[in-house]
Motif scaffolding. Structure first.
Motif, PDB file in Angstrom:
ATOM      1  N   MET A   1      -4.620 -20.035  -0.702  1.00 11.86           N
ATOM      2  CA  MET A   1      -3.752 -19.556  -1.774  1.00 11.86           C
ATOM      3  C   MET A   1      -4.382 -18.323  -2.433  1.00 11.86           C
ATOM      4  SD  MET A   1      -1.004 -20.709  -3.508  1.00 11.86           S
ATOM      5  CE  MET A   1      -0.246 -20.374  -5.052  1.00 11.86           C
ATOM      6  N   LEU A   2      -3.586 -17.308  -2.632  1.00  9.22           N
ATOM      7  CA  LEU A   2      -4.056 -16.077  -3.261  1.00  9.22           C
ATOM      8  C   LEU A   2      -4.031 -16.260  -4.778  1.00  9.22           C
ATOM      9  CD1 LEU A   2      -4.903 -13.528  -1.797  1.00  9.22           C
ATOM     10  CD2 LEU A   2      -2.655 -12.601  -2.227  1.00  9.22           C
ATOM     11  N   LYS A   3      -5.184 -16.132  -5.414  1.00  9.09           N
ATOM     12  CA  LYS A   3      -5.258 -16.342  -6.863  1.00  9.09           C
ATOM     13  C   LYS A   3      -4.465 -15.284  -7.616  1.00  9.09           C
ATOM     14  CE  LYS A   3      -9.873 -18.267  -6.547  1.00  9.09           C
ATOM     15  NZ  LYS A   3     -11.052 -17.595  -6.038  1.00  9.09           N
ATOM     16  N   LYS A   4      -4.043 -15.637  -8.834  1.00  9.80           N
ATOM     17  CA  LYS A   4      -3.244 -14.704  -9.634  1.00  9.80           C
ATOM     18  C   LYS A   4      -3.987 -13.409  -9.930  1.00  9.80           C
ATOM     19  CE  LYS A   4       0.447 -17.142 -11.659  1.00  9.80           C
ATOM     20  NZ  LYS A   4       0.776 -18.231 -12.519  1.00  9.80           N
ATOM     21  N   ALA A   5      -5.285 -13.500 -10.106  1.00 15.07           N
ATOM     22  CA  ALA A   5      -6.086 -12.307 -10.408  1.00 15.07           C
ATOM     23  C   ALA A   5      -6.067 -11.314  -9.238  1.00 15.07           C
ATOM     24  CB  ALA A   5      -7.522 -12.707 -10.726  1.00 15.07           C
ATOM     25  N   TYR A   6      -5.702 -11.801  -8.060  1.00 19.16           N
ATOM     26  CA  TYR A   6      -5.710 -10.968  -6.859  1.00 19.16           C
ATOM     27  C   TYR A   6      -4.357 -10.314  -6.601  1.00 19.16           C
ATOM     28  CZ  TYR A   6     -10.199 -12.980  -5.468  1.00 19.16           C
ATOM     29  OH  TYR A   6     -11.513 -13.342  -5.414  1.00 19.16           O
ATOM     30  N   ARG A   7      -3.390 -10.530  -7.497  1.00 24.05           N
ATOM     31  CA  ARG A   7      -2.044 -10.021  -7.273  1.00 24.05           C
ATOM     32  C   ARG A   7      -1.699  -8.869  -8.201  1.00 24.05           C
ATOM     33  NH1 ARG A   7       1.355 -15.547  -6.701  1.00 24.05           N
ATOM     34  NH2 ARG A   7       0.192 -16.392  -4.955  1.00 24.05           N
ATOM     35  N   ILE A   8      -0.872  -7.966  -7.701  1.00 23.71           N
ATOM     36  CA  ILE A   8      -0.314  -6.895  -8.524  1.00 23.71           C
ATOM     37  C   ILE A   8       1.132  -7.305  -8.782  1.00 23.71           C
ATOM     38  CG2 ILE A   8       0.295  -4.460  -8.633  1.00 23.71           C
ATOM     39  CD1 ILE A   8      -1.916  -4.019  -6.490  1.00 23.71           C
ATOM     40  N   LYS A   9       1.498  -7.467 -10.045  1.00 20.89           N
ATOM     41  CA  LYS A   9       2.828  -7.966 -10.368  1.00 20.89           C
ATOM     42  C   LYS A   9       3.670  -6.946 -11.132  1.00 20.89           C
ATOM     43  CE  LYS A   9       3.357 -12.385  -9.245  1.00 20.89           C
ATOM     44  NZ  LYS A   9       4.344 -12.781  -8.262  1.00 20.89           N
ATOM     45  N   LYS A  10       3.055  -6.226 -12.049  1.00 20.41           N
ATOM     46  CA  LYS A  10       3.810  -5.370 -12.958  1.00 20.41           C
ATOM     47  C   LYS A  10       4.358  -4.124 -12.264  1.00 20.41           C
ATOM     48  CE  LYS A  10       1.675  -6.814 -17.232  1.00 20.41           C
ATOM     49  NZ  LYS A  10       0.335  -7.380 -17.087  1.00 20.41           N
ATOM     50  N   ASN A  11       5.590  -3.785 -12.582  1.00 24.21           N
ATOM     51  CA  ASN A  11       6.250  -2.623 -11.998  1.00 24.21           C
ATOM     52  C   ASN A  11       5.451  -1.345 -12.279  1.00 24.21           C
ATOM     53  OD1 ASN A  11       8.272  -1.125 -10.716  1.00 24.21           O
ATOM     54  ND2 ASN A  11       9.233  -0.689 -12.669  1.00 24.21           N
ATOM     55  N   LYS A  12       4.894  -1.235 -13.492  1.00 23.57           N
ATOM     56  CA  LYS A  12       4.122  -0.040 -13.851  1.00 23.57           C
ATOM     57  C   LYS A  12       2.906   0.132 -12.926  1.00 23.57           C
ATOM     58  CE  LYS A  12       1.850   2.290 -17.711  1.00 23.57           C
ATOM     59  NZ  LYS A  12       0.997   2.988 -16.752  1.00 23.57           N
ATOM     60  N   GLU A  13       2.242  -0.984 -12.610  1.00 21.67           N
ATOM     61  CA  GLU A  13       1.088  -0.905 -11.707  1.00 21.67           C
ATOM     62  C   GLU A  13       1.525  -0.454 -10.304  1.00 21.67           C
ATOM     63  OE1 GLU A  13      -0.377  -4.941 -12.265  1.00 21.67           O
ATOM     64  OE2 GLU A  13      -2.155  -4.102 -13.219  1.00 21.67           O
ATOM     65  N   PHE A  14       2.660  -0.981  -9.836  1.00 21.93           N
ATOM     66  CA  PHE A  14       3.200  -0.547  -8.546  1.00 21.93           C
ATOM     67  C   PHE A  14       3.453   0.956  -8.575  1.00 21.93           C
ATOM     68  CE2 PHE A  14       3.973  -4.944  -7.451  1.00 21.93           C
ATOM     69  CZ  PHE A  14       4.085  -4.961  -6.077  1.00 21.93           C
ATOM     70  N   GLN A  15       4.135   1.429  -9.620  1.00 20.38           N
ATOM     71  CA  GLN A  15       4.480   2.854  -9.725  1.00 20.38           C
ATOM     72  C   GLN A  15       3.231   3.731  -9.768  1.00 20.38           C
ATOM     73  OE1 GLN A  15       7.499   3.731  -9.087  1.00 20.38           O
ATOM     74  NE2 GLN A  15       8.119   1.589  -9.143  1.00 20.38           N
ATOM     75  N   ASP A  16       2.207   3.294 -10.520  1.00 18.07           N
ATOM     76  CA  ASP A  16       0.953   4.058 -10.603  1.00 18.07           C
ATOM     77  C   ASP A  16       0.305   4.211  -9.230  1.00 18.07           C
ATOM     78  OD1 ASP A  16       1.233   4.361 -13.297  1.00 18.07           O
ATOM     79  OD2 ASP A  16      -0.212   2.798 -13.849  1.00 18.07           O
ATOM     80  N   ILE A  17       0.303   3.127  -8.464  1.00 16.70           N
ATOM     81  CA  ILE A  17      -0.316   3.180  -7.145  1.00 16.70           C
ATOM     82  C   ILE A  17       0.502   4.067  -6.203  1.00 16.70           C
ATOM     83  CG2 ILE A  17      -1.013   1.816  -5.122  1.00 16.70           C
ATOM     84  CD1 ILE A  17      -1.626  -0.467  -7.156  1.00 16.70           C
ATOM     85  N   PHE A  18       1.848   3.997  -6.304  1.00 17.60           N
ATOM     86  CA  PHE A  18       2.691   4.878  -5.491  1.00 17.60           C
ATOM     87  C   PHE A  18       2.412   6.341  -5.814  1.00 17.60           C
ATOM     88  CE2 PHE A  18       6.037   1.313  -5.269  1.00 17.60           C
ATOM     89  CZ  PHE A  18       5.538   0.863  -4.059  1.00 17.60           C
ATOM     90  N   LYS A  19       2.221   6.654  -7.095  1.00 19.23           N
ATOM     91  CA  LYS A  19       2.015   8.051  -7.516  1.00 19.23           C
ATOM     92  C   LYS A  19       0.622   8.555  -7.168  1.00 19.23           C
ATOM     93  CE  LYS A  19       5.241   8.200 -11.366  1.00 19.23           C
ATOM     94  NZ  LYS A  19       5.327   7.279 -12.477  1.00 19.23           N
ATOM     95  N   THR A  20      -0.408   7.756  -7.467  1.00 18.64           N
ATOM     96  CA  THR A  20      -1.776   8.263  -7.359  1.00 18.64           C
ATOM     97  C   THR A  20      -2.507   7.800  -6.101  1.00 18.64           C
ATOM     98  OG1 THR A  20      -2.676   6.405  -8.622  1.00 18.64           O
ATOM     99  CG2 THR A  20      -2.013   8.363  -9.866  1.00 18.64           C
TER     100      THR A  20
END
Length: 113
Positions: free
Chosen positions: A1-20
């Motif tokens: 099982m993948l722990k919660k600390a290991y997940r990216i959930k927030k849309n803003k974090e997704f967008q930041d990674i897409f941009k940078t």
């Protein structure tokens, strides 16, 4: 099982990674990744679009990808945030083929130790 600390959930974090972050793709998957200095472990976000099928199909693909990361955990460099996006060709793939595809992407981008 993948722990919660290991997940990216927030849309803003997704967008930041897409941009940078950097991206790399093969026929089945696309990965975006960004180095995060000082982070103790990898963090993973998984995206499977609605065009790929019904909820059962999409959840199966997500489960397969998560399980791949669990198996590769000790081989992946730990300071990264990684987003995996499934493409159309991943619908009919077996677990093993999907894992090999993911491993191929990680190897090409030097994300494996």
């Amino acid at each position: 099982m993948l722990k919660k600390a290991y997940r990216i959930k927030k849309n803003k974090e997704f967008q930041d990674i897409f941009k940078t972050g950097k991206s790399f793709a093969n026929r089945e998957l696309v990965i975006y990744y960004r180095r995060k200095k000082g982070q103790q472990h990898i963090r993973i976000g998984i995206s499977v679009g609605k065009k790929l099928g019904n909820a059962v199909t999409r959840n199966r693909i997500k489960r397969y990808i998560r399980e791949c990361f669990i198996q590769l955990d000790d081989k992946i460099k730990q300071e990264y945030d990684i987003i995996v996006i499934a493409r159309n060709r991943s619908i009919d793939m077996s677990f093993l083929r999907l894992c090999n595809s993911l491993q191929h992407l990680l190897k090409k981008q030097n994300l494996l130790q």
